[in-house]
Design an enzyme around this catalytic site. Structure first.
Site, PDB file in Angstrom:
ATOM      1  CD  GLN A   1      -8.780  -4.327  -2.701  1.00 10.04           C
ATOM      2  OE1 GLN A   1      -8.319  -4.368  -1.559  1.00 10.04           O
ATOM      3  NE2 GLN A   1      -9.854  -5.005  -3.057  1.00 10.04           N
TER       4      GLN A   1
ATOM      5  CG  HIS B   1      -5.790  -3.713   2.524  1.00 11.48           C
ATOM      6  ND1 HIS B   1      -5.216  -2.842   1.642  1.00 11.48           N
ATOM      7  CD2 HIS B   1      -6.813  -4.303   1.860  1.00 11.48           C
ATOM      8  CE1 HIS B   1      -5.867  -2.881   0.491  1.00 11.48           C
ATOM      9  NE2 HIS B   1      -6.842  -3.774   0.608  1.00 11.48           N
TER      10      HIS B   1
ATOM     11  CB  CYS C   1      -2.099  -0.638   6.456  1.00 11.34           C
ATOM     12  SG  CYS C   1      -3.401  -0.660   5.213  1.00 11.34           S
TER      13      CYS C   1
ATOM     14  CB  CYS D   1      -0.981   0.007   1.168  1.00 17.67           C
ATOM     15  SG  CYS D   1      -0.376   0.704   2.709  1.00 17.67           S
ATOM     16  CD  GLU D   2      -0.824   5.627  -3.323  1.00 20.66           C
ATOM     17  OE1 GLU D   2      -1.578   6.601  -3.212  1.00 20.66           O
ATOM     18  OE2 GLU D   2      -0.344   5.254  -4.401  1.00 20.66           O
ATOM     19  CG  HIS D   3      -2.311   5.340   1.911  1.00 22.71           C
ATOM     20  ND1 HIS D   3      -3.478   4.664   1.616  1.00 22.71           N
ATOM     21  CD2 HIS D   3      -2.284   6.407   1.082  1.00 22.71           C
ATOM     22  CE1 HIS D   3      -4.129   5.304   0.666  1.00 22.71           C
ATOM     23  NE2 HIS D   3      -3.424   6.361   0.323  1.00 22.71           N
ATOM     24  CG  HIS D   4       0.151   2.778   6.426  1.00 23.15           C
ATOM     25  ND1 HIS D   4      -1.134   2.670   5.960  1.00 23.15           N
ATOM     26  CD2 HIS D   4       0.133   3.732   7.382  1.00 23.15           C
ATOM     27  CE1 HIS D   4      -1.908   3.514   6.617  1.00 23.15           C
ATOM     28  NE2 HIS D   4      -1.171   4.176   7.484  1.00 23.15           N
TER      29      HIS D   4
END
Length: 189
Positions: free
Chosen positions: A120, A148, A150, A79-82
């Protein structure tokens, strides 16, 4: 790529140091380089062309106008956030207009887009768009089911949550066609 690997390893060394680790400890001596290699592998999709993969095995087949489905395609992404993993299954269908592609090419397309920093929802759209633009079928549908980390390792810590996304074009805009696809990919549990 190997030039970048040295720079990545140096950054991971600094990260370990900032976390308070003893970077001279035996178990961590090679860790920065191992992580750099792993990250290059996990993001190799940036260096691959999914449309070219489809075109490499594209065949004219004007007579077949039914659904072609490749389901239960395992994938792993970050995931690009975490930058934590998310993983699951992709189910892909298309209805040929003029061209078909080798069946192994659909999972390759999924892998190429998954091997990038992702969300996603975007992953679902990119797979659909690539197949639609490259093969120009009568319709494409993609459904992705994923877990996920995260959400499981941090944050809300919901261990059994599953996220489902879908996107479609063409004939799949008809409820009957979507329903047929969803029935065909159902898991018999």
């Amino acid at each position: 790529m190997n030039d970048n690997r040295e720079a990545l390893a140096a950054h991971y060394h600094a990260i370990l140091d900032l976390l308070g680790e003893d970077t001279e400890r035996e178990g961590l001596l090679k860790t920065p380089m191992r992580v750099a290699k792993a990250m290059q592998y996990l993001t190799k999709g940036y260096r691959e062309d999914p449309a070219e993969v489809l075109r490499s095995a594209m065949f004219e087949e004007e007579d077949y106008k039914q659904m072609v489905i490749v389901k239960d395609i395992d994938f792993f992404s970050l995931c690009e956030h975490h930058m934590l993993p998310f993983f699951g299954k992709a189910h892909v269908a298309y209805i040929p207009r003029k061209y078909i592609t080798g069946l192994s090419k659909i999972p390759r397309v999924v892998d190429i887009f998954a091997r990038r920093l992702q969300i996603q929802e975007r992953l679902t759209m990119q797979i659909k768009d690539c197949i639609q633009q490259t093969l120009n079928p009568l319709g494409v549908m993609v459904v992705i089911e994923a877990q996920h980390m995260c959400m499981q390792m941090r944050g809300v810590e919901k261990q059994n949550s599953l996220t489902t996304t879908s996107d479609f074009t063409g004939f799949f805009q008809q409820a009957k066609t979507r329903e047929e696809f969803m029935n065909l990919i159902k898991h018999n549990r």
